[in-house]
Design an enzyme around this catalytic site. Structure first.
Site, PDB file in Angstrom:
ATOM      1  CG  LEU A 222      -1.737  -1.227   1.512  1.00  0.00           C
ATOM      2  CD1 LEU A 222      -2.626  -0.996   2.730  1.00  0.00           C
ATOM      3  CD2 LEU A 222      -2.581  -1.607   0.293  1.00  0.00           C
ATOM      4  CG  HIS A 223       3.973   3.785  -2.584  1.00  0.00           C
ATOM      5  ND1 HIS A 223       5.187   3.516  -1.980  1.00  0.00           N
ATOM      6  CD2 HIS A 223       4.084   5.032  -3.120  1.00  0.00           C
ATOM      7  CE1 HIS A 223       6.005   4.542  -2.159  1.00  0.00           C
ATOM      8  NE2 HIS A 223       5.354   5.478  -2.842  1.00  0.00           N
TER       9      HIS A 223
ATOM     10  CD  GLU B  25      -0.818  11.809  -4.613  1.00  0.00           C
ATOM     11  OE1 GLU B  25      -0.830  12.379  -5.719  1.00  0.00           O
ATOM     12  OE2 GLU B  25      -1.770  11.854  -3.808  1.00  0.00           O
TER      13      GLU B  25
ATOM     14  CD  GLN C 172       9.475   2.706   2.125  1.00  0.00           C
ATOM     15  OE1 GLN C 172       8.615   3.594   2.119  1.00  0.00           O
ATOM     16  NE2 GLN C 172       9.686   1.944   3.170  1.00  0.00           N
TER      17      GLN C 172
ATOM     18  CB  THR D  91       8.554  14.140  10.247  1.00  0.00           C
ATOM     19  OG1 THR D  91       7.412  14.089   9.401  1.00  0.00           O
ATOM     20  CG2 THR D  91       8.604  12.859  11.074  1.00  0.00           C
TER      21      THR D  91
ATOM     22  CG  ASP E 195      -0.420   8.599   9.417  1.00  0.00           C
ATOM     23  OD1 ASP E 195      -1.219   8.832   8.487  1.00  0.00           O
ATOM     24  OD2 ASP E 195       0.370   7.636   9.415  1.00  0.00           O
TER      25      ASP E 195
ATOM     26  NE  ARG F 102      -0.021   7.604   6.025  1.00  0.00           N
ATOM     27  CZ  ARG F 102       1.159   7.009   6.067  1.00  0.00           C
ATOM     28  NH1 ARG F 102       1.720   6.598   4.939  1.00  0.00           N
ATOM     29  NH2 ARG F 102       1.788   6.822   7.217  1.00  0.00           N
TER      30      ARG F 102
END
EC number: 3.5.4.25
Length: 222
Positions: A67-68, A70, A87, A132, A144, A146
């Protein structure tokens, strides 16, 4: 309009829709890594267009999957601020070497879900000394943001029940399990760090629980 350009469903040439994602097109995609099928989806819940790159005949169980998220700067521009581009390339090579597998490329995940411009603002803060995690929080943004519901829906549409997940991030595994996809193995996807990303990678390990054991052997890069 999509009906005029050849919409393909599962195996019958029909549209299919699963859990908010609708399969729209299936096209051959020759790449420098090998032959893939690019299967395009619309995520009706979030409005994003998504794509799964499928190599060979993956089957239903123990499918090698990435699961990459973007990452324009890493995937397209070769940024060394992160390891994303490397990756992605490693995952595509891995499924070809395996003989079959799936790379789900997740749009809307830029900057761990905060968007491209916010990610660039966070990178500017990191250049000033924040890590980060601190940079996102300083901007008033989540660390995060996502969501992996669309990814799970795509895998279900492809008849995948269980996966060997190429990821160093335990939250991806947890998210797939929460959405009903079994993860039989988490396969490390470790990239040699460089001076530009070693601090970023160490922060991911120390503050975001990413499994990056190879960093133990890396001294202070200068």
């Amino acid at each position: 309009m999509t009906d005029k350009i050849g919409v393909l469903g599962k195996k019958s040439g029909q549209r299919t829709q699963r859990s908010g994602v609708e399969r729209v097109v299936n096209a051959p995609l020759p790449t420098v890594y090998g032959q893939f099928r690019a299967i395009g989806y619309i995520d009706h819940d979030r409005g994003d267009e998504q794509v799964a790159l499928v190599h060979g005949e993956p089957g239903t169980d123990g499918v090698l999957v990435r699961l990459h998220s973007e990452c324009l700067t890493g995937d397209a521009f070769g940024s060394q601020h992160c390891e994303c581009g490397d990756q992605l390339a490693a995952a595509l090579r891995a499924v070809v070497a395996e003989g079959s597998g799936i790379v789900v490329y997740l749009r809307g995940h830029e900057g761990r879900g905060i968007g491209l411009l916010a990610k660039l603002r966070a990178m500017a803060l990191q250049a000033e000394g924040l890590d980060t995690v601190e940079a996102n929080l300083a901007l008033g943004l989540p660390v995060d943001a996502r969501d992996y519901g669309a990814a799970a829906g795509i895998l279900r549409d492809l008849d995948v029940r269980s996966v060997r997940l190429m990821s160093n991030n335990p939250r991806k595994r947890e998210a797939l399990v929460e959405h009903g996809i079994e993860v039989t193995e988490q396969v490390p996807l470790l990239i040699q760090p460089c001076e530009s990303n070693i601090t970023y990678l160490r922060t991911k390990r120390e503050r975001m629980d990413h499994h990056l054991p190879h960093l133990d052997a890396v001294g202070q890069l200068t």
